[in-house]
Design a protein around this motif. Structure first.
Motif, PDB file in Angstrom:
ATOM      1  N   PRO A  81     -41.250 -26.927 -61.848  1.00  0.00           N
ATOM      2  CA  PRO A  81     -41.292 -26.365 -60.498  1.00  0.00           C
ATOM      3  C   PRO A  81     -41.922 -24.973 -60.482  1.00  0.00           C
ATOM      4  O   PRO A  81     -41.753 -24.177 -61.407  1.00  0.00           O
ATOM      5  CB  PRO A  81     -39.806 -26.296 -60.095  1.00  0.00           C
ATOM      6  N   PHE A  82     -42.663 -24.719 -59.409  1.00  0.00           N
ATOM      7  CA  PHE A  82     -43.342 -23.430 -59.247  1.00  0.00           C
ATOM      8  C   PHE A  82     -42.954 -22.848 -57.891  1.00  0.00           C
ATOM      9  O   PHE A  82     -43.203 -23.466 -56.852  1.00  0.00           O
ATOM     10  CB  PHE A  82     -44.854 -23.618 -59.335  1.00  0.00           C
ATOM     11  N   ALA A  94     -43.188 -25.915 -55.328  1.00  0.00           N
ATOM     12  CA  ALA A  94     -43.805 -27.215 -55.603  1.00  0.00           C
ATOM     13  C   ALA A  94     -43.107 -27.817 -56.809  1.00  0.00           C
ATOM     14  O   ALA A  94     -43.018 -27.168 -57.857  1.00  0.00           O
ATOM     15  CB  ALA A  94     -45.301 -27.061 -55.866  1.00  0.00           C
ATOM     16  N   ILE A  95     -42.597 -29.023 -56.649  1.00  0.00           N
ATOM     17  CA  ILE A  95     -41.912 -29.715 -57.742  1.00  0.00           C
ATOM     18  C   ILE A  95     -42.748 -30.933 -58.110  1.00  0.00           C
ATOM     19  O   ILE A  95     -42.825 -31.911 -57.349  1.00  0.00           O
ATOM     20  CB  ILE A  95     -40.479 -30.149 -57.347  1.00  0.00           C
ATOM     21  N   PRO A  96     -43.427 -30.922 -59.248  1.00  0.00           N
ATOM     22  CA  PRO A  96     -44.322 -32.036 -59.601  1.00  0.00           C
ATOM     23  C   PRO A  96     -43.540 -33.292 -59.977  1.00  0.00           C
ATOM     24  O   PRO A  96     -42.455 -33.212 -60.573  1.00  0.00           O
ATOM     25  CB  PRO A  96     -45.102 -31.494 -60.795  1.00  0.00           C
ATOM     26  N   ILE A  97     -44.078 -34.440 -59.624  1.00  0.00           N
ATOM     27  CA  ILE A  97     -43.519 -35.717 -60.049  1.00  0.00           C
ATOM     28  C   ILE A  97     -44.461 -36.266 -61.112  1.00  0.00           C
ATOM     29  O   ILE A  97     -45.623 -36.556 -60.839  1.00  0.00           O
ATOM     30  CB  ILE A  97     -43.401 -36.696 -58.869  1.00  0.00           C
ATOM     31  N   LEU A  98     -43.954 -36.358 -62.334  1.00  0.00           N
ATOM     32  CA  LEU A  98     -44.762 -36.774 -63.470  1.00  0.00           C
ATOM     33  C   LEU A  98     -44.263 -38.102 -64.001  1.00  0.00           C
ATOM     34  O   LEU A  98     -43.058 -38.305 -64.165  1.00  0.00           O
ATOM     35  CB  LEU A  98     -44.712 -35.718 -64.585  1.00  0.00           C
ATOM     36  N   VAL A  99     -45.185 -39.013 -64.279  1.00  0.00           N
ATOM     37  CA  VAL A  99     -44.869 -40.292 -64.900  1.00  0.00           C
ATOM     38  C   VAL A  99     -45.726 -40.407 -66.145  1.00  0.00           C
ATOM     39  O   VAL A  99     -46.950 -40.367 -66.068  1.00  0.00           O
ATOM     40  CB  VAL A  99     -45.134 -41.471 -63.948  1.00  0.00           C
ATOM     41  N   ASP A 100     -45.058 -40.538 -67.300  1.00  0.00           N
ATOM     42  CA  ASP A 100     -45.782 -40.532 -68.578  1.00  0.00           C
ATOM     43  C   ASP A 100     -46.682 -39.311 -68.689  1.00  0.00           C
ATOM     44  O   ASP A 100     -47.833 -39.385 -69.124  1.00  0.00           O
ATOM     45  CB  ASP A 100     -46.628 -41.804 -68.727  1.00  0.00           C
ATOM     46  N   ASP A 101     -46.165 -38.150 -68.266  1.00  0.00           N
ATOM     47  CA  ASP A 101     -46.871 -36.871 -68.322  1.00  0.00           C
ATOM     48  C   ASP A 101     -48.106 -36.834 -67.439  1.00  0.00           C
ATOM     49  O   ASP A 101     -48.973 -35.981 -67.612  1.00  0.00           O
ATOM     50  CB  ASP A 101     -47.282 -36.538 -69.770  1.00  0.00           C
ATOM     51  N   ARG A 102     -48.195 -37.732 -66.481  1.00  0.00           N
ATOM     52  CA  ARG A 102     -49.315 -37.718 -65.550  1.00  0.00           C
ATOM     53  C   ARG A 102     -48.807 -37.487 -64.134  1.00  0.00           C
ATOM     54  O   ARG A 102     -47.783 -38.028 -63.728  1.00  0.00           O
ATOM     55  CB  ARG A 102     -50.121 -39.026 -65.652  1.00  0.00           C
ATOM     56  N   TYR A 103     -49.535 -36.685 -63.409  1.00  0.00           N
ATOM     57  CA  TYR A 103     -49.133 -36.247 -62.083  1.00  0.00           C
ATOM     58  C   TYR A 103     -49.353 -37.353 -61.057  1.00  0.00           C
ATOM     59  O   TYR A 103     -50.453 -37.883 -60.926  1.00  0.00           O
ATOM     60  CB  TYR A 103     -49.955 -35.005 -61.708  1.00  0.00           C
ATOM     61  N   VAL A 104     -48.294 -37.708 -60.338  1.00  0.00           N
ATOM     62  CA  VAL A 104     -48.416 -38.754 -59.321  1.00  0.00           C
ATOM     63  C   VAL A 104     -48.045 -38.267 -57.932  1.00  0.00           C
ATOM     64  O   VAL A 104     -48.226 -38.989 -56.946  1.00  0.00           O
ATOM     65  CB  VAL A 104     -47.552 -39.986 -59.680  1.00  0.00           C
ATOM     66  N   GLY A 105     -47.529 -37.062 -57.822  1.00  0.00           N
ATOM     67  CA  GLY A 105     -47.159 -36.522 -56.514  1.00  0.00           C
ATOM     68  C   GLY A 105     -46.290 -35.294 -56.674  1.00  0.00           C
ATOM     69  O   GLY A 105     -46.093 -34.790 -57.782  1.00  0.00           O
ATOM     70  N   ALA A 106     -45.782 -34.805 -55.562  1.00  0.00           N
ATOM     71  CA  ALA A 106     -44.961 -33.597 -55.619  1.00  0.00           C
ATOM     72  C   ALA A 106     -44.035 -33.522 -54.416  1.00  0.00           C
ATOM     73  O   ALA A 106     -44.323 -34.072 -53.349  1.00  0.00           O
ATOM     74  CB  ALA A 106     -45.840 -32.351 -55.668  1.00  0.00           C
ATOM     75  N   ILE A 107     -42.923 -32.861 -54.632  1.00  0.00           N
ATOM     76  CA  ILE A 107     -42.061 -32.454 -53.526  1.00  0.00           C
ATOM     77  C   ILE A 107     -42.448 -31.028 -53.183  1.00  0.00           C
ATOM     78  O   ILE A 107     -42.412 -30.147 -54.048  1.00  0.00           O
ATOM     79  CB  ILE A 107     -40.570 -32.509 -53.904  1.00  0.00           C
ATOM     80  N   HIS A 157     -32.156 -22.791 -58.726  1.00  0.00           N
ATOM     81  CA  HIS A 157     -31.223 -23.917 -58.821  1.00  0.00           C
ATOM     82  C   HIS A 157     -31.671 -25.065 -57.913  1.00  0.00           C
ATOM     83  O   HIS A 157     -31.588 -26.234 -58.304  1.00  0.00           O
ATOM     84  CB  HIS A 157     -29.814 -23.468 -58.434  1.00  0.00           C
ATOM     85  N   ALA A 158     -32.117 -24.725 -56.711  1.00  0.00           N
ATOM     86  CA  ALA A 158     -32.582 -25.754 -55.770  1.00  0.00           C
ATOM     87  C   ALA A 158     -33.797 -26.477 -56.332  1.00  0.00           C
ATOM     88  O   ALA A 158     -33.905 -27.710 -56.240  1.00  0.00           O
ATOM     89  CB  ALA A 158     -32.916 -25.119 -54.426  1.00  0.00           C
ATOM     90  N   ALA A 159     -34.727 -25.728 -56.923  1.00  0.00           N
ATOM     91  CA  ALA A 159     -35.925 -26.337 -57.503  1.00  0.00           C
ATOM     92  C   ALA A 159     -35.553 -27.263 -58.656  1.00  0.00           C
ATOM     93  O   ALA A 159     -36.097 -28.370 -58.787  1.00  0.00           O
ATOM     94  CB  ALA A 159     -36.889 -25.247 -57.977  1.00  0.00           C
ATOM     95  N   LEU A 162     -34.013 -30.466 -57.241  1.00  0.00           N
ATOM     96  CA  LEU A 162     -35.029 -31.364 -56.698  1.00  0.00           C
ATOM     97  C   LEU A 162     -35.827 -32.030 -57.817  1.00  0.00           C
ATOM     98  O   LEU A 162     -36.198 -33.203 -57.713  1.00  0.00           O
ATOM     99  CB  LEU A 162     -35.961 -30.597 -55.761  1.00  0.00           C
ATOM    100  N   GLU A 163     -36.097 -31.275 -58.866  1.00  0.00           N
ATOM    101  CA  GLU A 163     -36.840 -31.846 -59.991  1.00  0.00           C
ATOM    102  C   GLU A 163     -36.065 -32.991 -60.637  1.00  0.00           C
ATOM    103  O   GLU A 163     -36.607 -34.078 -60.862  1.00  0.00           O
ATOM    104  CB  GLU A 163     -37.118 -30.763 -61.037  1.00  0.00           C
TER     105      GLU A 163
END
Length: 339
Positions: A81-82, A94-107, A157-159, A162-163
């Motif tokens: 999270p950033f 921005a909380i990245p959503i990573l699948v197999d270390d690849r970026y697929v989206g973000a909260i 803590h919130a970030a 969410l992560e």
């Protein structure tokens, strides 16, 4: 899969939005889910009046989008999270959503102010001297003052929450929605009925590379009977399918197969697609690779001889076909299996 992975494929967006709205109310955060292109896939929950006005402004909305993009890129770069300040000096994360270390989206969340040390957060777009930005901010300062204020520790803590939440939800979605549905699709033309004894979930069902390999295998192995002959659900197709299995060293086209069952090639193609759930050309290519894997694992035949045994015109075409489906060359696949 990851390159084409879509959040919409595995997430129930209606349920996600309900959860997202509850989290936004509980945390005082405005929240939206975006895909890997930065495109929103949910509605914006609890967006604040000032930000709503800014994002509706034809000029200022561009700067808002730039802040979102830069925040998401930094989150992807670090893989965590950033939290940052936008051009209006409002805090977002921005909380990245990573699948197999690849970026697929973000909260994307935020629209808050810090109770202390706000200046310690990086400002991703500095426009303090921009006249239109300054004027808009001065005009609506009362709306900014009404933003919720949180301690820096509470924001971290919130970030983190969410992560962990998105990691859990996405992994569960992959296991329970994508994986199960994909397996059911791949097994729906299995010779024997699917039972709890004949099928079990993969050992590492959160790893997409593993899932891909399992699905590739299930498309063929699980559909075959013990003697490796496929029993068609549509018995009209059985002579054509038997011919494919009986002539592994040849390449039979739809015209030849259609003559065996007294159907036109076009109609046969449609029936085969209904039977296998995909074009016959694809399942035929996968069968060839499956037979090749048997020979690679159970014999010492050279690659060229395996290519000839399966009716390929030349070894280079066999290698390309094998790599396209399996993801590696026949030689490397054999070496990996024998380690």
């Amino acid at each position: 899969m990851a390159a084409s992975f879509e959040l919409q494929q595995v997430l129930d967006l209606d349920k996600w939005e309900q959860l997202q709205e509850k989290i936004a109310l509980a945390t005082n955060l405005a929240i939206i889910l975006v895909d890997y292109r930065g495109k929103p896939v949910t509605r914006h929950s609890q967006v604040k009046p000032f930000c709503r006005l800014a994002r509706a402004h034809p000029t200022l909305a561009v700067y808002c989008e730039k802040c979102d993009a830069r925040g998401a890129l930094e989150a992807v770069r670090t893989g965590e999270p950033f939290i940052y300040r936008c051009h209006f000096d409002i805090l977002d994360m921005a909380i990245p959503i990573l699948v197999d270390d690849r970026y697929v989206g973000a909260i994307m969340a935020g629209e808050i102010l810090a109770t202390e040390e706000q200046s310690t957060f990086e400002q991703v777009l500095k426009l303090e001297d921009h006249p239109e930005v300054a004027a808009f901010k001065a005009q609506h300062q009362d709306l900014i003052d009404a933003y919720p204020r949180l301690p820096a520790t509470a924001m971290h803590h919130a970030a983190a929450m969410l992560e962990q939440l998105c990691e859990y939800i996405v992994s569960e979605a992959i296991k329970k929605e994508y994986l199960v549905q994909a397996y059911k699709q791949s097994l729906r033309i299995q010779a024997q009925p699917l039972t709890s004894e004949s099928w079990s979930a993969p050992k590492d069902s959160t790893n997409l590379a593993y899932l891909q390999e399992e699905l590739r295998q299930s498309l063929l192995i699980q559909r075959l009977s013990e003697n490796s002959i496929y029993q068609a659900k549509n018995q009209q197709l059985q002579p054509a399918i038997d011919a494919v299995f009986a002539n592994k060293n040849a390449h039979l086209d739809l015209g030849q197969l259609a003559a065996l069952v007294n159907l036109s090639p076009t109609y046969l193609s449609r029936l085969l697609r209904e039977e296998f759930g995909e074009p016959f050309s694809q399942i035929y290519a996968k069968l060839k690779v499956y037979w090749a894997q048997e020979l690679l694992q159970n014999s010492d035949l050279p690659i060229a001889e395996i290519s000839d045994a399966l009716g390929f015109v030349e070894p280079s075409y066999f290698i390309r076909s094998f790599k396209k489906i399996v993801g590696t060359t026949p030689l490397k696949w054999r070496q990996a299996k024998r380690r």
